[in-house]
Every structure is written in structure tokens, then in C-alpha cells.
Design a protein around this motif. Sequence first.
Motif, PDB file in Angstrom:
ATOM      1  N   SER A 177       0.811  -1.366   0.162  1.00  0.00           N
ATOM      2  CA  SER A 177      -0.197   0.204  -0.326  1.00  0.00           C
ATOM      3  C   SER A 177       1.061   1.157  -0.246  1.00  0.00           C
ATOM      4  N   GLU A 178       2.278   1.115   0.009  1.00  0.00           N
ATOM      5  CA  GLU A 178       3.255   2.271  -0.345  1.00  0.00           C
ATOM      6  C   GLU A 178       4.234   2.444  -1.344  1.00  0.00           C
ATOM      7  N   GLN A 179       4.008   3.478  -1.246  1.00  0.00           N
ATOM      8  CA  GLN A 179       5.180   3.775  -2.396  1.00  0.00           C
ATOM      9  C   GLN A 179       6.478   3.960  -1.333  1.00  0.00           C
ATOM     10  N   VAL A 180       7.738   2.913  -2.653  1.00  0.00           N
ATOM     11  CA  VAL A 180       9.011   2.864  -2.112  1.00  0.00           C
ATOM     12  C   VAL A 180       9.905   3.310  -2.915  1.00  0.00           C
ATOM     13  N   THR A 181      11.204   3.994  -2.044  1.00  0.00           N
ATOM     14  CA  THR A 181      12.053   4.058  -3.242  1.00  0.00           C
ATOM     15  C   THR A 181      12.766   2.751  -3.242  1.00  0.00           C
ATOM     16  N   LEU A 182      13.639   2.541  -4.415  1.00  0.00           N
ATOM     17  CA  LEU A 182      14.277   1.578  -4.663  1.00  0.00           C
ATOM     18  C   LEU A 182      15.953   2.117  -5.336  1.00  0.00           C
ATOM     19  N   ARG A 183      16.766   1.096  -4.278  1.00  0.00           N
ATOM     20  CA  ARG A 183      18.626   0.679  -5.386  1.00  0.00           C
ATOM     21  C   ARG A 183      18.071   0.368  -6.705  1.00  0.00           C
ATOM     22  N   SER A 184      18.353   0.864  -8.075  1.00  0.00           N
ATOM     23  CA  SER A 184      18.308   0.982  -9.002  1.00  0.00           C
ATOM     24  C   SER A 184      19.789   1.003  -9.513  1.00  0.00           C
TER      25      SER A 184
END
Length: 535
Positions: A435-442
Motif C-alpha cells: 500500500s506504499e510507494q517505496v524508493t528502491l536502489r536501481s
Amino acid sequence: MSRPEPDAVDVVPMQATVTASLQTRSWRLALPALVLLLALILWLYRDTAMAMVMIWYRSETFTHGFVVLPIALWLIWRRRPVLALLTPKPSVLALLFVAGLAMLWLLGDLVAVNSVTQFALVALLVVSVPAIMGLSVAKTIAFPLTFIFFGVPIGEFMMPQLMDWTADMTIFALRLSGIPVFREGLNFVIPSGSWSVVEACSGVRYLIASVTVGTLYAYLNYQSTQRRLLFILVSILVPVVANWLRAYMIVMIGHLSGNSLGVGVDHLIYGWLFFGVVILLMFIIGARWTEPDVPLPVASASMLASAPGDWSTRRVWLAALVCSILVVLPIVAKDRLATSGVLAVPQLVLGEAAMQPWQPADAAAIGFRPNFENPSAELNRAFAQEGHVVGLYLGYYRDQDYERKLVSSTNMLVKSADKAWSQVESGSSIAKLGSEQVTLRSTEMRRMSAAVASAPQLLLAWQVYWINGRLTSNDYLAKIYSAANQLLGRGDDSALIVVYTSAERSGDAAASLGSFLSTQYGAIDAALRDAAGKR
């Protein structure tokens, strides 16, 4: 016959002599208290101290740590005429710092961060001086006390940035020289061959050595704060620029010699010789502005006006007792927070039914595994849907320590010396997980080793940490969440989540990863929570 009044000139030396004698007695009583406290700290935190010594022993970057303490003690010995004029008076403010540093050590130990525990240990030793002897004594030997911090083996966190700068400037200089360059991440190709910027090329060794020696040189040769700070700034900038020139020169030597020179052992020899010459020139130039030493103060009646009494001596030992209690508390707390019994080995179970509509695929065909060491459990699988194949890696960590931990400088998707994959580009992406927007390492990676024709040559990977149910891609937040969980008695269960897919077409790759996570994160989270529940 009346008694003559004593001459004032005779009284002052007599008062000074008595007061000096009392001060000497005060030092003889206070100094053992300080020595005993320092010995207690080193004994209680001996594992941290030994870990620091072992880093000095095995790492060329921090070998100078062996001489830091002897140099600091010598600098303190040089100030003994001034110290003899002072009276030890414990500082309540310093006692508060002792409490804070003891807590810092505990937090660092809970999340197994060497740099935090080792910094806290050295800081405890340093702050013990004003805590027992007082601020006046600490101020008199402020530089030697500060210099001890150069013994903390910290600074490798700068390595990625220094490597990027070295690659940028080397390639810039090569192109100015008229040599065509093709760059991909930290790897680049010129007509005569291929080169890579690895950890040894970062220049962090030169930087740490230069700052350590430069700071000592500035203290011994200058008296004004402005000149000292200016020379320290120079000692920071010179090794960085010198490392860029060193890297460029080595590549040029290899290029012009047909790669017969400037490679292998020559690479390191040329680097250290060049660095040594640059630092020597820096010191020769700095010597032109050397300032003479300021004469040490001599005893006077005003300096010796107040003699220490018995209460001052009792305060010293009372402060030592309080400090002893404060430094013992983290050890007691660590034992109380330690997990009792033997923890069950976590099991990662990811049912195929839970992953619908994605179907199992062959992960070995992709041939990728993140370089994360010693997980308690791991899973590396692949799933396909409508021609899109996504790999999923879960690395689960429980009962973490300094040898096995999730967030570590040695844990990364691709190491610079990896022979299978090389990092092309890194950044961040945003995806919906639950249910949340998450910043991921790309991270974008290119295959270096041979593989079957159908295997992807370019991969896009997204990664995020799962800390007992909380998600973050930030190393520092991951450590904070883990420490908080342990302080609350929730354990240290944590995991790495990595999804990866072919990046031959980058737009499709990002869309595939986003679609997979948005629909399948619930199953992934359930598997991790189920593993955490079986303790």
C-alpha cells in the motif's frame, strides 16, 4: 625588640612552593584514577579494541594506526611543564558526554557497525581526560587528544565517490590528450586496451595518510589557527588531485609502452613513488611559512594562587567512580538484550500458487546472484508472465554479528572485481509495494563472462531492505530500524529483496519490475514475516 615583617619578595616564592607541592600531590592522586579508568574501558571494550588493531594489521590503508597513540603520548609529554601548573578538577559536562558515548557504543554494537563502536571507544578514552582532570587540562592537550581519532579506521565510505572522481578526471585528461575513450561505469576502453577504476585506484589510502601527517605537520610547524587550517586543507586537496594525475599517468605509460609498463606491480610502485614526491614537495613548500614555537609559560604567583584541597581529591575519585558505572552499563545492557537460547534457522517458503499469475522460470539461465555474504537463508528464483522474466532474490539475516550482517560495506549487488558482472549505472526508482510507494536502489549491470546465447547481457536490478516489516533502501535507516527493534525486544530479523530482469530495452525492464512488485510483494512480505515468526 620587635619582630621584622617578612619581605613580600620572600613570601611569594614560599607560597608558590607550597602550592606547587600541593598541586604535585593532586596530580599524583588524580593520575592513577585516570589510568585505572582508561584500563577499565579498554578491558570492558577489549573486543572493539582488538577489532581495531586487527584492521590496522591487515589493511595498508590504516597501518598508521599503530603509531597514532605513541605520537599523541609524545605530544602530551611535550606539554608537561604547562600541565604541572594546572589543578585536576573533574568536569560534570564531560560526564554527560561519557554517558552519551557509552550509549552510542551500545547502539553501534547492536547493529554491528565497526566504525561506530570504534569511534565511541576512542571518544570514551579521550573524554575520560576532562571527566577526571577537568576542562583546563583537556584544553591544554586538546590537539594530542584529537589526534588520537586518526587511529579510528574510518574513511572507506568515501571510496565510491573517490572512484567516480578518479574515473571522471582520468577520462577527461585522456580525451584532452587526443585519445578516444569509451566509458561504461568505472570501466573504459582506449585503443591500446581496457582499464578499470577499482578500490586501489580511489586514492583513499593517499588521502588518509596525507591528512594524518599533514595535520601533525601543521600543529608542529605553525602557531596560528589560520595557517594550521589552511595547511590541513591543502593536505586534503593535494592527494585527491595527485591521485587523478597518478591514474592518468599510469594509463598513459601503459598506452605508450604497449601495456608493457604501468601494469601489475609497476602500477602500485609508480603510484606510491609519485605520491611520495608530491607530499614531500608539499612539506617543503609549507616549511617556508613555519612559525617559531611559543615559549612555555613559567610558574607565577597568580597561576599558583589556588591550592587543591582534600575535597578536590575526593571529587576526582568520585568522578572516576561515576565514569566506571557509566561505561559498565552498556556491557550489562548488551547481555540483557542478547537473545536467549538457540534461534531457529529461518526458512524461506514461497509457494507457486501465491505468485500467480507469474509462473516459475529458470533462474540459472540468467546467472545472477547478489554479492551478499553469509545470509541465514536465501532464495533465488525466477518467474515469467507473457514473455517477461523477472528474477527474485531474498537474503534473510538473523542473529547478526560482525561476521554476518545485512548492511555492510562488503555487501553489494556487484563488486568492482566481479568477473561475471560489472556495474554500468546506479540510481533510484519508485515502485508500489503493498500500500506504499517505496524508493528502491536501481542498478544496471553488464555481463562480463561468457554465457549461453539466450542469457541477457544487460540486467536492471532493484533492491530494498526489509527490516522486520519496514522497507527502506537507505543503509543508515536500515541500521536505525534494526537497533530500535532490538531495544524493543523484537529481534534483528532483516532481509534483502532484489528483483532483476533483462535490460536490453530499459523501458520494458522497469515496467516488468514494477508490475512484478506491485502484484507479488504481498506474497514476498508474507514469506518473510512467516520466517520471522518462527524464532
